[in-house]
Design an enzyme around this catalytic site. Structure first.
Site, PDB file in Angstrom:
ATOM      1  CG  ASN A 125      -0.282  -0.034   2.528  1.00  0.00           C
ATOM      2  OD1 ASN A 125       0.816   0.490   2.701  1.00  0.00           O
ATOM      3  ND2 ASN A 125      -0.924  -0.642   3.512  1.00  0.00           N
ATOM      4  CG  ASP A 172      -5.444  -9.861   3.967  1.00  0.00           C
ATOM      5  OD1 ASP A 172      -4.228  -9.704   3.752  1.00  0.00           O
ATOM      6  OD2 ASP A 172      -5.948  -9.817   5.105  1.00  0.00           O
TER       7      ASP A 172
END
Length: 166
Positions: free
Chosen positions: A39, A110
């Site tokens: 991220n 995820d």
């Protein structure tokens, strides 16, 4: 050591084994992988500064891709979607899918990693896999708590997404 475990796992799998990684602030300790899904905060930790725009995200992700020896990096960018940086190809920046009314981001990374890896294992190229991962991530953030995306929901997202070519 984590890199040794990744190498042993790869050696135990039949070629062409695929290794796609996501590790909270430990990506650079994993050793050789095919791809990674950091991220923005993880890219900032590796690059030394928070990427502010498409160009900076692409540069930070390319630096990470090179450092890992990976084929690609899919940088998840929250409300700005995701960016795919692939060796020898121009950066692909996709807008966030769905609404800007995010209920909960728990598990979204995820979901992106799992969808991306499954699509690649099924024969998709990284751009196709990243698109599916972006759509799946956009679906799950609309729900409270950890959520999943069903095949029917993913099909509907594909049909509705303005950035998916038919």
């Amino acid at each position: 050591m984590i890199a040794d475990n990744v190498a042993r796992l790869r050696a135990a799998l039949s070629p062409p084994a695929l290794a796609v990684a996501d590790s909270r602030f430990a990506l650079t300790s994993l050793g050789a992988v095919d791809g990674a899904t950091p991220n923005l905060e993880e890219l900032a930790a590796v690059s030394g500064s928070m990427p502010a725009d498409d160009r900076e995200v692409a540069a930070a992700a390319e630096a990470l891709r090179t450092r890992l020896g990976a084929r690609f990096v899919v940088a998840t960018r929250g409300s700005h979607g995701l960016s795919l940086i692939e060796a020898g190809r121009p950066a692909l920046h996709q807008p966030v899918y769905g609404t800007d009314q995010v209920a909960d981001v728990t598990g979204a990374g995820d979901t992106v990693l799992a969808t991306l890896t499954l699509a690649l294992a099924a024969g998709a190229v990284p751009a196709e896999a990243a698109t599916l991962a972006n759509l799946a991530g956009g679906v799950v953030v609309t729900r409270l708590g950890t959520a999943t995306v069903s095949p029917a929901e993913l099909h509907q997202a594909i049909d509705l997404a303005p950035f998916v070519e038919g």
